[in-house]
Design a protein around this motif. Structure first.
Motif, PDB file in Angstrom:
ATOM      1  N   VAL A  52       0.839  -1.206   0.000  1.00 45.42           N
ATOM      2  CA  VAL A  52       0.000   0.000   0.000  1.00 45.42           C
ATOM      3  C   VAL A  52       0.873   1.254   0.000  1.00 45.42           C
ATOM      4  CG1 VAL A  52      -1.724   1.312   1.291  1.00 45.42           C
ATOM      5  CG2 VAL A  52      -1.895  -1.188   1.156  1.00 45.42           C
ATOM      6  N   LEU A  53       1.915   1.238   0.826  1.00 45.21           N
ATOM      7  CA  LEU A  53       2.833   2.373   0.865  1.00 45.21           C
ATOM      8  C   LEU A  53       3.474   2.613  -0.498  1.00 45.21           C
ATOM      9  CD1 LEU A  53       4.681   1.969   4.293  1.00 45.21           C
ATOM     10  CD2 LEU A  53       3.149   3.819   3.623  1.00 45.21           C
ATOM     11  N   LYS A  54       3.836   1.540  -1.181  1.00 47.00           N
ATOM     12  CA  LYS A  54       4.475   1.666  -2.491  1.00 47.00           C
ATOM     13  C   LYS A  54       3.506   2.284  -3.497  1.00 47.00           C
ATOM     14  CE  LYS A  54       6.998  -0.942  -5.998  1.00 47.00           C
ATOM     15  NZ  LYS A  54       7.498  -2.269  -6.425  1.00 47.00           N
ATOM     16  N   ILE A  55       2.234   1.885  -3.411  1.00 49.11           N
ATOM     17  CA  ILE A  55       1.231   2.445  -4.320  1.00 49.11           C
ATOM     18  C   ILE A  55       1.149   3.960  -4.155  1.00 49.11           C
ATOM     19  CG2 ILE A  55      -1.256   2.583  -4.767  1.00 49.11           C
ATOM     20  CD1 ILE A  55      -1.393  -0.424  -4.126  1.00 49.11           C
ATOM     21  N   PHE A  56       1.051   4.410  -2.898  1.00 46.76           N
ATOM     22  CA  PHE A  56       0.876   5.844  -2.647  1.00 46.76           C
ATOM     23  C   PHE A  56       2.159   6.636  -2.891  1.00 46.76           C
ATOM     24  CE2 PHE A  56      -2.953   4.379  -0.579  1.00 46.76           C
ATOM     25  CZ  PHE A  56      -3.840   5.427  -0.801  1.00 46.76           C
ATOM     26  N   SER A  57       3.297   6.023  -2.671  1.00 46.42           N
ATOM     27  CA  SER A  57       4.553   6.748  -2.870  1.00 46.42           C
ATOM     28  C   SER A  57       4.795   7.059  -4.341  1.00 46.42           C
ATOM     29  CB  SER A  57       5.730   5.940  -2.311  1.00 46.42           C
ATOM     30  OG  SER A  57       5.883   4.713  -3.011  1.00 46.42           O
ATOM     31  N   PRO A  62      -2.317  15.946  -5.672  1.00 47.33           N
ATOM     32  CA  PRO A  62      -3.322  15.691  -4.631  1.00 47.33           C
ATOM     33  C   PRO A  62      -4.559  14.956  -5.137  1.00 47.33           C
ATOM     34  CG  PRO A  62      -3.310  18.009  -5.269  1.00 47.33           C
ATOM     35  CD  PRO A  62      -2.121  17.385  -5.922  1.00 47.33           C
ATOM     36  N   ASP A  63      -4.968  15.226  -6.367  1.00 45.94           N
ATOM     37  CA  ASP A  63      -6.154  14.540  -6.896  1.00 45.94           C
ATOM     38  C   ASP A  63      -5.940  13.031  -6.944  1.00 45.94           C
ATOM     39  OD1 ASP A  63      -7.317  16.966  -7.162  1.00 45.94           O
ATOM     40  OD2 ASP A  63      -7.161  17.085  -9.349  1.00 45.94           O
ATOM     41  N   SER A  64      -4.755  12.632  -7.382  1.00 45.02           N
ATOM     42  CA  SER A  64      -4.447  11.209  -7.458  1.00 45.02           C
ATOM     43  C   SER A  64      -4.439  10.587  -6.065  1.00 45.02           C
ATOM     44  CB  SER A  64      -3.088  11.001  -8.130  1.00 45.02           C
ATOM     45  OG  SER A  64      -3.094  11.481  -9.452  1.00 45.02           O
ATOM     46  N   VAL A  65      -3.834  11.287  -5.121  1.00 42.77           N
ATOM     47  CA  VAL A  65      -3.744  10.773  -3.756  1.00 42.77           C
ATOM     48  C   VAL A  65      -5.126  10.565  -3.167  1.00 42.77           C
ATOM     49  CG1 VAL A  65      -2.967  11.301  -1.411  1.00 42.77           C
ATOM     50  CG2 VAL A  65      -1.477  11.798  -3.356  1.00 42.77           C
ATOM     51  N   ILE A  66      -5.993  11.576  -3.297  1.00 41.51           N
ATOM     52  CA  ILE A  66      -7.337  11.488  -2.725  1.00 41.51           C
ATOM     53  C   ILE A  66      -8.168  10.414  -3.413  1.00 41.51           C
ATOM     54  CG2 ILE A  66      -9.489  12.739  -2.316  1.00 41.51           C
ATOM     55  CD1 ILE A  66      -7.090  13.557  -0.577  1.00 41.51           C
ATOM     56  N   VAL A  68      -7.144   7.672  -5.001  1.00 45.70           N
ATOM     57  CA  VAL A  68      -6.673   6.334  -4.645  1.00 45.70           C
ATOM     58  C   VAL A  68      -6.995   6.015  -3.184  1.00 45.70           C
ATOM     59  CG1 VAL A  68      -4.624   4.878  -4.398  1.00 45.70           C
ATOM     60  CG2 VAL A  68      -4.888   6.337  -6.414  1.00 45.70           C
ATOM     61  N   LEU A  69      -6.940   7.026  -2.344  1.00 43.68           N
ATOM     62  CA  LEU A  69      -7.259   6.816  -0.925  1.00 43.68           C
ATOM     63  C   LEU A  69      -8.724   6.425  -0.762  1.00 43.68           C
ATOM     64  CD1 LEU A  69      -6.190   6.874   1.945  1.00 43.68           C
ATOM     65  CD2 LEU A  69      -6.691   9.321   2.028  1.00 43.68           C
ATOM     66  N   ASN A  70      -9.605   7.097  -1.482  1.00 43.60           N
ATOM     67  CA  ASN A  70     -11.027   6.721  -1.444  1.00 43.60           C
ATOM     68  C   ASN A  70     -11.235   5.306  -1.963  1.00 43.60           C
ATOM     69  OD1 ASN A  70     -12.377   8.987  -0.336  1.00 43.60           O
ATOM     70  ND2 ASN A  70     -12.120  10.100  -2.262  1.00 43.60           N
ATOM     71  N   GLN A  71     -10.486   4.954  -2.995  1.00 42.88           N
ATOM     72  CA  GLN A  71     -10.594   3.614  -3.574  1.00 42.88           C
ATOM     73  C   GLN A  71     -10.097   2.563  -2.584  1.00 42.88           C
ATOM     74  OE1 GLN A  71      -8.641   3.381  -7.357  1.00 42.88           O
ATOM     75  NE2 GLN A  71      -9.189   1.241  -7.710  1.00 42.88           N
ATOM     76  N   TYR A  72      -8.991   2.851  -1.937  1.00 41.90           N
ATOM     77  CA  TYR A  72      -8.427   1.909  -0.972  1.00 41.90           C
ATOM     78  C   TYR A  72      -9.353   1.739   0.240  1.00 41.90           C
ATOM     79  CZ  TYR A  72      -5.221   0.129   2.626  1.00 41.90           C
ATOM     80  OH  TYR A  72      -4.637  -0.593   3.633  1.00 41.90           O
ATOM     81  N   SER A  73     -10.033   2.812   0.655  1.00 46.07           N
ATOM     82  CA  SER A  73     -10.897   2.746   1.840  1.00 46.07           C
ATOM     83  C   SER A  73     -12.110   1.841   1.644  1.00 46.07           C
ATOM     84  CB  SER A  73     -11.367   4.158   2.213  1.00 46.07           C
ATOM     85  OG  SER A  73     -12.251   4.666   1.239  1.00 46.07           O
ATOM     86  N   LYS A  74     -12.428   1.514   0.390  1.00 45.15           N
ATOM     87  CA  LYS A  74     -13.582   0.662   0.115  1.00 45.15           C
ATOM     88  C   LYS A  74     -13.221  -0.819   0.081  1.00 45.15           C
ATOM     89  CE  LYS A  74     -15.651   4.379  -2.625  1.00 45.15           C
ATOM     90  NZ  LYS A  74     -15.994   4.824  -3.999  1.00 45.15           N
ATOM     91  N   ARG A  75     -11.920  -1.118   0.174  1.00 48.06           N
ATOM     92  CA  ARG A  75     -11.483  -2.520   0.129  1.00 48.06           C
ATOM     93  C   ARG A  75     -11.702  -3.197   1.485  1.00 48.06           C
ATOM     94  NH1 ARG A  75      -7.675  -4.309  -3.766  1.00 48.06           N
ATOM     95  NH2 ARG A  75      -6.823  -5.618  -2.099  1.00 48.06           N
ATOM     96  N   THR A  86       1.098   9.424   7.376  1.00 42.60           N
ATOM     97  CA  THR A  86       2.198  10.390   7.306  1.00 42.60           C
ATOM     98  C   THR A  86       2.601  10.651   5.862  1.00 42.60           C
ATOM     99  OG1 THR A  86       3.043   9.708   9.475  1.00 42.60           O
ATOM    100  CG2 THR A  86       4.573  10.871   8.015  1.00 42.60           C
ATOM    101  N   LEU A  87       2.698   9.585   5.082  1.00 42.73           N
ATOM    102  CA  LEU A  87       3.059   9.722   3.672  1.00 42.73           C
ATOM    103  C   LEU A  87       2.041  10.583   2.931  1.00 42.73           C
ATOM    104  CD1 LEU A  87       4.710   8.952   1.146  1.00 42.73           C
ATOM    105  CD2 LEU A  87       3.309   6.883   0.983  1.00 42.73           C
ATOM    106  N   ILE A  88       0.758  10.296   3.138  1.00 47.05           N
ATOM    107  CA  ILE A  88      -0.296  11.037   2.442  1.00 47.05           C
ATOM    108  C   ILE A  88      -0.291  12.507   2.851  1.00 47.05           C
ATOM    109  CG2 ILE A  88      -2.805  11.276   2.204  1.00 47.05           C
ATOM    110  CD1 ILE A  88      -2.976   8.217   2.465  1.00 47.05           C
TER     111      ILE A  88
END
Length: 393
Positions: A52-57, A62-66, A68-75, A86-88
């Motif tokens: 997960v860290l590698k995906i976000f790094s 910011p649009d991409s980060v948000i 992907v974060l919304n997408q990850y939160s649904k898993r 911290t990374l985000i």
């Protein structure tokens, strides 16, 4: 005034991750380059924290980060940790997306999915204070830590907020936060008290600053050289040089060694009152104390000599500085040249001009006029030769 910091009685916020960002970000899906990492996110395979860290790094913007974060939160394997948060937050800070950081902090508070350390909140507070200029939010985070994030702040984080307020000259709020230390579980240290002394001195409230000095032993703390130097600077700013010198004696009695900054403050204070001879004596006293003067020490005395038109003594001090690999300032050379021109001291003028150029400074047009007028007043072949050398070089 900032909001009242009350932890109890607040209604708990239970918002989903997607909902918390829906109001702040466009529903338009940002363009994200196809990669193995994003493919894994869309796949049903279980993701490890490192994956997960590698995906976000690898995300940009910011649009991409948000998104992907919304997408990850649904898993189903959604399990954020401190490293991910911290990374985000750092990614959002780099793009100055501070509103998004605020939204994320509210989501973290509502979800309460992982335990966060003081280092995490120190980083967030630093971003709010230094990068975003949102000091009120930095204070909110400090007080929310034990109430909503189950993390008590350390004295390091507490002192950072205090110093942030002093730098912003929010002196009234400094006292309010300081008085909240017990509620936050903070044990006051010398650094904390030094920040208070600094704030009070900058606010011109020396009486209260000295009251804090008396508080040190009551808090099982010992004032250090920074405490006394700050107080000395405050006294010198108000022209109370005698009290500042008296504080130096108190330091010695309490076993606190003065450093170069301490002596420089006193020398500067003496210079402002035209007491250059005492400044020179203090310069010698430094050496006897094993505290070697720096360029600032010499420069203050040099300015004092120039202010009193003691050009010969100023030249001797400048020679001493150059010998010790310390360069006098351009202003010092300029005043020396004008002084020796006014006294028609060509030999001294020749020395200043040569060393000024050797130190990397070039006389300006007005200075050249004064030099030429001095040269033309007599047959001064010595300095004429120096001028020719400078022009030809």
């Amino acid at each position: 005034m900032l909001r009242s910091f009350v932890c109890h009685g607040r209604s708990s916020q239970k918002a989903s991750f997607a909902l918390s960002f829906a109001c702040s970000w466009s529903t338009k899906t940002p363009s994200i380059s196809v990669s193995d990492s994003l493919y894994k996110l869309n796949h049903k395979d279980w993701l490890s924290p490192n994956q997960v860290l590698k995906i976000f790094s690898n995300l940009k913007g910011p649009d991409s980060v948000i998104s992907v974060l919304n997408q990850y939160s649904k898993r189903k394997d959604y399990k954020p940790n401190e490293a991910l948060y911290t990374l985000i937050i750092n990614q959002l800070a780099q793009s100055k997306s501070f509103d998004a950081i605020e939204n994320l902090m509210e989501t973290i508070k509502a979800e309460n999915r992982c335990r966060l350390s003081d280092d995490f909140f120190y980083n967030v507070i630093k971003i709010y204070g230094n990068m975003a200029g949102r000091i009120a939010k930095a204070i909110d985070i400090l007080f929310d830590m034990p109430c909503y994030y189950n993390c008590w702040p350390t004295v390091k984080t507490f002192n950072f907020v205090l110093n942030l307020l002093v730098s912003a000259k929010l002196f009234d709020v400094v006292h309010e936060i300081y008085m909240s230390a017990p509620k936050l579980g903070i044990e006051i240290d010398a650094c904390c008290l030094n920040i208070l002394v600094k704030g009070l001195c900058e606010n011109g409230n020396l009486e209260s600053a000295f009251y804090v000095l008396d508080e040190f032993p009551k808090q099982n703390c010992k004032p250090n050289v920074r405490t006394f130097s700050t107080l000395m600077h405050g006294l010198c700013e108000q022209g109370k040089i005698e009290e500042a010198i008296g504080l130096l004696q108190r330091m010695e009695q309490e076993g606190v060694d003065a450093d170069t900054i301490t002596f420089n403050i006193l020398i500067s204070g003496l210079r402002k009152q035209g007491r250059v001879e005492e400044g020179m004596e203090l310069l010698e006293r430094m050496k006897l104390k094993g505290c070697y003067p720096n360029s600032g020490s010499y420069q203050e005395v040099l300015y004092g000599l120039l202010d009193k038109a003691m050009y010969v003594e100023a030249k001797q001090l400048a020679r001493l500085m150059i010998r010790d690999d310390m360069s006098p300032s351009f202003v010092s050379f300029k005043k020396l040249i004008r002084g020796f021109c006014s006294e028609m001291s060509v030999e001294d003028l020749d020395w200043v001009l040569k060393w000024m150029v050797k130190q990397g400074f070039v006389p300006r047009m007005g200075m050249w006029r004064e030099i030429v007028q001095c040269v033309l007043s007599g047959n001064n072949t010595c300095i004429s030769s120096s001028i020719s050398e400078i022009v030809n070089s």
